[in-house]
Design a protein around this motif. Structure first.
Motif: not given
Lengths: 124, 124
Positions: A37, A42, A83, A85, A100, A102, A118, A120, A122, B5, B67, B69-70, B82-83, B85, B87, B100
């Motif tokens: 993803t 995906q 995970t 970063t 990030t 995973t 996964i 993303r 940030n 998801q 976000t 994501d799964a 599941v990740t 992100t 605040q 994260t």
């Protein structure tokens, strides 16, 4: 350092070194059940995943790892959730972007392949 | 939206709502094999994990999810990686910190519990 963390750090270094040198070589780390993803999009299977990674719109990329955290991810199999970063620099940009990622890695003999991936960026 | 998801988004909303209201209630989501790596510090087991979460040095906290994501995380079990992100705002601070968090959830009947939990703040 425990074995899980050592595997995760070794894998992560290999993954980003390969990504930054020649993305097509990442094919060796994925298999047909693998899932990616990427920024919410995906894909599944080694061919689709490598096609996605190779199609990303930059010529040069450099990943800098900030943190790597790992745990065994299944009581019945040898697998590891990781995970990461870090920061990445694209082409000739000088401002790194934070990311990030995973991975869920599954053991096969002496090596690991990527079952889950996964990614993303940030944004602040 | 697919089922994986949907479960991830429902879980994530419940987790952070509970965290921000009363961290001790998170005990219902962990079990003795559960692992937490919080800013690189590892703990295991429901009691140790809740103790760690409750001891974090702030009175008020608010998570904002950016976000989720799964993916299914195991071909043989009903489990989901599941990740997230997002605040977080602590006490009376006005500048959110980016974070994260990765969960690996395992199904048990109609609900899921947390097998893996990895949390990191993202520093620019």
């Amino acid at each position: 350092m425990n074995q899980t963390q050592a595997v995760a750090e070794q894998f992560t270094k290999f993954y980003y070194d390969t990504f930054d040198r020649n993305r097509t070589e990442l094919a060796s780390l994925y298999r047909d059940p693998s899932m990616l993803t990427f920024e919410g999009v995906q894909t599944q299977g080694v061919n689709s995943i490598v096609e996605k990674l190779v199609s990303l719109p930059f010529q040069k990329v450099a990943h800098r790892i900030s943190t790597v955290d790992a745990q065994p991810s299944n009581p019945n199999n040898q697998s590891i959730v990781v995970t990461v970063t870090g920061q990445l620099l694209i082409d000739d940009e000088t401002n790194p972007q934070m990311f990030t990622q995973t991975f869920n890695l599954i053991a096969d003999g002496g090596s690991f392949w990527v079952y889950n991936d996964i990614f993303r960026l940030n944004y602040a």
